[in-house]
Design a protein around this motif. Structure first.
Motif, mmCIF file in Angstrom:
data_model
loop_
_atom_site.group_PDB
_atom_site.id
_atom_site.type_symbol
_atom_site.label_atom_id
_atom_site.label_comp_id
_atom_site.label_asym_id
_atom_site.label_seq_id
_atom_site.Cartn_x
_atom_site.Cartn_y
_atom_site.Cartn_z
ATOM 1 N N LYS A 65 4.561 -2.561 0.419
ATOM 2 C CA LYS A 65 5.421 -3.511 1.122
ATOM 3 C C LYS A 65 5.970 -2.892 2.400
ATOM 4 C CE LYS A 65 7.510 -6.103 -1.722
ATOM 5 N NZ LYS A 65 8.431 -6.618 -2.763
ATOM 6 N N GLY A 66 5.871 -3.639 3.483
ATOM 7 C CA GLY A 66 6.318 -3.134 4.775
ATOM 8 C C GLY A 66 5.255 -2.359 5.529
ATOM 9 N N ARG A 67 4.154 -2.024 4.848
ATOM 10 C CA ARG A 67 3.057 -1.297 5.511
ATOM 11 C C ARG A 67 1.769 -2.117 5.559
ATOM 12 N NH1 ARG A 67 0.963 3.098 3.324
ATOM 13 N NH2 ARG A 67 1.439 2.526 1.155
ATOM 14 N N PHE A 68 1.521 -2.894 4.514
ATOM 15 C CA PHE A 68 0.304 -3.710 4.427
ATOM 16 C C PHE A 68 0.687 -5.180 4.579
ATOM 17 C CE2 PHE A 68 -2.406 -0.778 1.452
ATOM 18 C CZ PHE A 68 -2.157 0.297 2.304
ATOM 19 N N THR A 69 -0.218 -5.949 5.172
ATOM 20 C CA THR A 69 -0.009 -7.384 5.302
ATOM 21 C C THR A 69 -1.290 -8.122 4.968
ATOM 22 O OG1 THR A 69 1.610 -7.032 7.069
ATOM 23 C CG2 THR A 69 0.713 -9.257 6.818
ATOM 24 N N ILE A 70 -1.205 -9.009 3.994
ATOM 25 C CA ILE A 70 -2.346 -9.838 3.629
ATOM 26 C C ILE A 70 -2.289 -11.131 4.432
ATOM 27 C CG2 ILE A 70 -1.168 -10.953 1.682
ATOM 28 C CD1 ILE A 70 -3.862 -10.883 0.192
ATOM 29 N N ASN B 199 1.147 -12.984 -8.362
ATOM 30 C CA ASN B 199 1.764 -11.716 -8.738
ATOM 31 C C ASN B 199 0.746 -10.700 -9.233
ATOM 32 O OD1 ASN B 199 1.127 -12.701 -11.247
ATOM 33 N ND2 ASN B 199 3.242 -13.060 -11.875
ATOM 34 N N GLY B 200 -0.528 -11.082 -9.244
ATOM 35 C CA GLY B 200 -1.571 -10.149 -9.612
ATOM 36 C C GLY B 200 -1.747 -9.890 -11.089
ATOM 37 N N ILE B 201 -0.941 -10.536 -11.918
ATOM 38 C CA ILE B 201 -1.041 -10.289 -13.359
ATOM 39 C C ILE B 201 -2.360 -10.816 -13.897
ATOM 40 C CG2 ILE B 201 -0.060 -10.905 -15.598
ATOM 41 C CD1 ILE B 201 2.703 -10.738 -14.340
ATOM 42 N N ASP C 247 0.761 -19.924 2.647
ATOM 43 C CA ASP C 247 2.205 -20.102 2.789
ATOM 44 C C ASP C 247 3.001 -19.156 1.922
ATOM 45 O OD1 ASP C 247 2.881 -22.535 0.341
ATOM 46 O OD2 ASP C 247 0.873 -21.851 0.871
ATOM 47 N N GLN C 248 2.336 -18.541 0.948
ATOM 48 C CA GLN C 248 3.016 -17.572 0.095
ATOM 49 C C GLN C 248 2.194 -16.295 0.023
ATOM 50 O OE1 GLN C 248 3.347 -20.488 -3.342
ATOM 51 N NE2 GLN C 248 5.300 -19.441 -3.513
ATOM 52 N N THR C 249 2.877 -15.172 0.103
ATOM 53 C CA THR C 249 2.221 -13.875 -0.064
ATOM 54 C C THR C 249 3.046 -13.008 -0.995
ATOM 55 O OG1 THR C 249 3.336 -12.871 1.847
ATOM 56 C CG2 THR C 249 1.191 -13.928 2.248
ATOM 57 N N VAL D 242 -2.819 -5.057 -5.275
ATOM 58 C CA VAL D 242 -2.182 -4.659 -4.021
ATOM 59 C C VAL D 242 -1.411 -5.824 -3.390
ATOM 60 C CG1 VAL D 242 -2.576 -3.833 -1.666
ATOM 61 C CG2 VAL D 242 -3.948 -2.920 -3.567
ATOM 62 N N ALA D 243 -2.087 -6.957 -3.242
ATOM 63 C CA ALA D 243 -1.453 -8.084 -2.559
ATOM 64 C C ALA D 243 -2.224 -9.357 -2.852
ATOM 65 C CB ALA D 243 -1.400 -7.849 -1.050
ATOM 66 N N ALA D 244 -1.551 -10.493 -2.708
ATOM 67 C CA ALA D 244 -2.197 -11.783 -2.899
ATOM 68 C C ALA D 244 -1.613 -12.799 -1.930
ATOM 69 C CB ALA D 244 -2.049 -12.267 -4.332
ATOM 70 N N ILE D 245 -2.384 -13.857 -1.693
ATOM 71 C CA ILE D 245 -1.965 -14.909 -0.777
ATOM 72 C C ILE D 245 -2.372 -16.247 -1.370
ATOM 73 C CG2 ILE D 245 -4.104 -14.734 0.573
ATOM 74 C CD1 ILE D 245 -2.339 -15.235 3.092
ATOM 75 N N SER D 246 -1.527 -17.245 -1.178
ATOM 76 C CA SER D 246 -1.784 -18.566 -1.736
ATOM 77 C C SER D 246 -2.910 -19.256 -0.975
ATOM 78 C CB SER D 246 -0.508 -19.400 -1.700
ATOM 79 O OG SER D 246 -0.048 -19.524 -0.369
#
Length: 121
Positions: free
Chosen positions: A65-70, A103-105, A56-58, A48-52
């Motif tokens: 995208k545009g609906r969820f925020t990590i 990138n979740g890979i 500083d990077q998401t 779904v989403a990741a954060i550094s």
């Protein structure tokens, strides 16, 4: 060893909002990228989403995208997922993951037990 505990899931109507939280029991929380994955009934777990490490990077998949925020708060060893404009297709168990690629890979090896989200009228 990293222990993760999610919370904040529940039943919400379409168009509604939820905020998921993940508390990490570790002294090295900021050593890890963090991510959210989800698994809908009968489907494979998906990114779904990741954060550094320091936020500083998401990265968010197109479906959210545009609906969820990590986001994360390293001082509180906590990861969050703010979910807005929820749709029935967002229904899933949401899992917190420590150590994924942005990138979740690649998935990290540490998982929480998940928190269920149901979007239905």
């Amino acid at each position: 060893q990293v222990q993760l505990e999610e919370s904040g899931g529940g039943l919400v109507q379409p168009g509604g909002s939820l905020r998921l939280s993940c508390l990490a029991n570790t002294l090295s929380f900021s050593d890890y990228n963090m991510g959210w994955f989800r698994q809908a009934p009968g489907k494979e777990r998906e990114f779904v989403a990741a954060i550094s490490r320091f936020g500083d990077q998401t990265f968010h998949v197109d479906a959210v995208k545009g609906r969820f925020t990590i986001s994360r708060d390293n001082a509180k060893n906590s990861l969050y997922l703010q979910m807005e404009s929820l749709k029935p297709e967002d229904t899933a168990v949401y899992y917190c993951n420590a150590g994924p690629s942005l990138n979740g890979i690649t998935r990290g090896i540490f998982w929480g037990h998940g928190t269920p989200v149901a979007v239905s009228s």
